[in-house]
Write a protein that holds these residues in place. Structure first.
Motif, mmCIF file in Angstrom:
data_model
loop_
_atom_site.group_PDB
_atom_site.id
_atom_site.type_symbol
_atom_site.label_atom_id
_atom_site.label_comp_id
_atom_site.label_asym_id
_atom_site.label_seq_id
_atom_site.Cartn_x
_atom_site.Cartn_y
_atom_site.Cartn_z
ATOM 1 N N UNK A 50 -27.255 -8.353 13.541
ATOM 2 C CA UNK A 50 -27.709 -9.699 13.918
ATOM 3 C C UNK A 50 -26.877 -10.761 13.201
ATOM 4 N N UNK A 51 -26.682 -10.575 11.907
ATOM 5 C CA UNK A 51 -25.937 -11.542 11.106
ATOM 6 C C UNK A 51 -24.481 -11.641 11.574
ATOM 7 N N UNK A 52 -23.867 -10.502 11.845
ATOM 8 C CA UNK A 52 -22.484 -10.493 12.336
ATOM 9 C C UNK A 52 -22.396 -11.216 13.670
ATOM 10 N N UNK A 53 -23.355 -10.977 14.552
ATOM 11 C CA UNK A 53 -23.308 -11.610 15.880
ATOM 12 C C UNK A 53 -23.330 -13.129 15.765
ATOM 13 N N UNK A 92 -18.955 -13.228 22.937
ATOM 14 C CA UNK A 92 -19.198 -11.972 22.237
ATOM 15 C C UNK A 92 -19.986 -11.080 23.184
ATOM 16 N N UNK A 93 -19.487 -9.884 23.449
ATOM 17 C CA UNK A 93 -20.123 -8.976 24.403
ATOM 18 C C UNK A 93 -20.868 -7.840 23.717
ATOM 19 N N UNK A 94 -20.305 -7.324 22.615
ATOM 20 C CA UNK A 94 -20.826 -6.075 22.068
ATOM 21 C C UNK A 94 -20.363 -5.912 20.633
ATOM 22 N N UNK A 95 -21.246 -5.371 19.808
ATOM 23 C CA UNK A 95 -20.916 -4.975 18.436
ATOM 24 C C UNK A 95 -21.426 -3.561 18.211
ATOM 25 N N UNK A 150 -25.886 -5.712 21.896
ATOM 26 C CA UNK A 150 -25.351 -5.946 23.241
ATOM 27 C C UNK A 150 -25.770 -7.341 23.676
ATOM 28 N N UNK A 151 -24.816 -8.150 24.087
ATOM 29 C CA UNK A 151 -25.094 -9.550 24.423
ATOM 30 C C UNK A 151 -26.185 -9.693 25.481
ATOM 31 N N UNK A 152 -26.126 -8.895 26.539
ATOM 32 C CA UNK A 152 -27.091 -9.009 27.637
ATOM 33 C C UNK A 152 -28.527 -8.769 27.183
#
Length: 148
Positions: free
Chosen positions: A111-114, A127-130, A143-145
């Motif tokens: 969450x923090x990275x996003x 940003x789509x995915x981590x 996942x962004x979605x």
């Protein structure tokens, strides 16, 4: 729409307050972070980034400044827990401590990275995915979605 991914590694320790397993003790991981962004490649012959969604170097700069330089070889501690005292003691002894306002699990780190990465991306890139590997065979995904 094109997705591109850059992979990073860093070493970080954490302490999980009130955890009921052996990982309640301070310990570290060799994290592996996958950062995937998406967008349309630039279509402008006059633009030095022509043909790119975003320069891999730009992603590297963002993640290095926001995550790697901050968290690498540091101890993440939940500042809302009694472990804050442990962090203060470690700091007095010369250790690098990062105080979080969350339990520093793989999930909450994602969450923090996003948030940190999204805030620095150019407007035309999303940003789509981590994916964050805590160990070779244990990881979390953002996942962004699923986070709108």
């Amino acid at each position: 729409m094109i997705r591109i991914t850059k992979i990073f590694t860093f070493e970080t320790a954490h302490v999980l307050y009130n955890y009921d397993g052996k990982c309640k003790n301070m310990h570290g991981h060799s994290y592996k972070l996958f950062v995937t962004v998406k967008g349309n490649p630039i279509n402008d012959l006059e633009n030095p980034k022509n043909g790119m969604v975003v320069d891999f170097g730009d992603i590297k700069k963002i993640v290095k400044e926001e995550i790697i330089d901050v968290w690498d070889h540091a101890v993440l501690i939940n500042a809302l827990s009694p472990h804050k005292e442990l962090g203060e003691d470690l700091e007095q002894k010369g250790h690098k401590v990062i105080y979080c306002n969350f339990q520093p699990t793989c999930e909450n780190m994602l969450y923090e990275i996003s948030v940190k990465v999204k805030n620095r991306l150019p407007n035309h890139v999303q940003l789509a995915y981590l994916k964050l590997h805590e160990t070779e065979n244990s990881y979390g995904e953002w996942v962004a979605e699923e986070n709108i």
